[in-house]
Design a protein around this motif. Sequence first.
Motif, mmCIF file in Angstrom:
data_model
loop_
_atom_site.group_PDB
_atom_site.id
_atom_site.type_symbol
_atom_site.label_atom_id
_atom_site.label_comp_id
_atom_site.label_asym_id
_atom_site.label_seq_id
_atom_site.Cartn_x
_atom_site.Cartn_y
_atom_site.Cartn_z
ATOM 1 N N GLU A 128 -10.540 61.195 -107.894
ATOM 2 C CA GLU A 128 -10.867 62.253 -108.830
ATOM 3 C C GLU A 128 -9.789 63.319 -108.692
ATOM 4 O OE1 GLU A 128 -13.271 62.176 -110.949
ATOM 5 O OE2 GLU A 128 -14.438 60.480 -110.201
ATOM 6 N N SER A 130 -7.405 66.821 -110.657
ATOM 7 C CA SER A 130 -6.829 67.426 -111.850
ATOM 8 C C SER A 130 -5.865 66.493 -112.558
ATOM 9 C CB SER A 130 -6.120 68.729 -111.479
ATOM 10 O OG SER A 130 -5.097 68.499 -110.528
ATOM 11 N N LEU A 133 -7.731 64.146 -114.893
ATOM 12 C CA LEU A 133 -8.148 64.825 -116.107
ATOM 13 C C LEU A 133 -6.958 65.139 -117.001
ATOM 14 C CD1 LEU A 133 -10.772 67.290 -114.574
ATOM 15 C CD2 LEU A 133 -11.210 65.132 -115.769
#
Length: 205
Positions: A128, A130, A133
């Motif tokens: 997971e 930044s 994303l």
Amino acid sequence: MPSQKSNSNPAEPARAPKRERGHLRVAAILDAGAEVFAEKGYQAATMTEIAARADTAIGSLYRFFPSKEVLADALLDRYAQQVVAALTELRERAAGMDSATLAERLVQFMLALQDKRQFVLVILDAREGSRRLAFRAAMRDGMANVLLTAMPALMPDKAEAMTPVLIAVLKNVTTLAFAESDAGQSYLAELHDMLRAYLQQAARA
């Protein structure tokens, strides 16, 4: 030999090479990392194996990439740059494209990325953060810009809604193209027709 676990701070960024020889070594490490991640998975991949695959000393690997996490992030960054560049090139040629041509170009775009995509899926599934994303946002923004250039009458909110649908469909391109039977081209033709009809309908709305 240094232990597999680096004492470096995992948050420490990758170090940029200063000489041509360093650039070549970093490129070899990144290529090796992509191969090992794709073959072994993120958790099972080791920096020792990546260094061996890159034919470089483990100390040199850690000098440029202080941890496996940093190396994975660098691979995501490189792939994102390639995706954005490909979408930018497509957008620059998209003006005036009809729906059939745009559908064909989108399929070709995904096929061109297929040999790089496996290691990306492995990393994205395991991590997971930044960069994950940011990568997905860049993909959506690039695709939306292609649609808006090819179909000037399209409203931005409609392009934004279409983008995740197109990406979801295009993810199946490689599965269809490399089907175990001889029907791969027939499957791609069906996918192309479906995309063409979808884009054509959106252009008329």
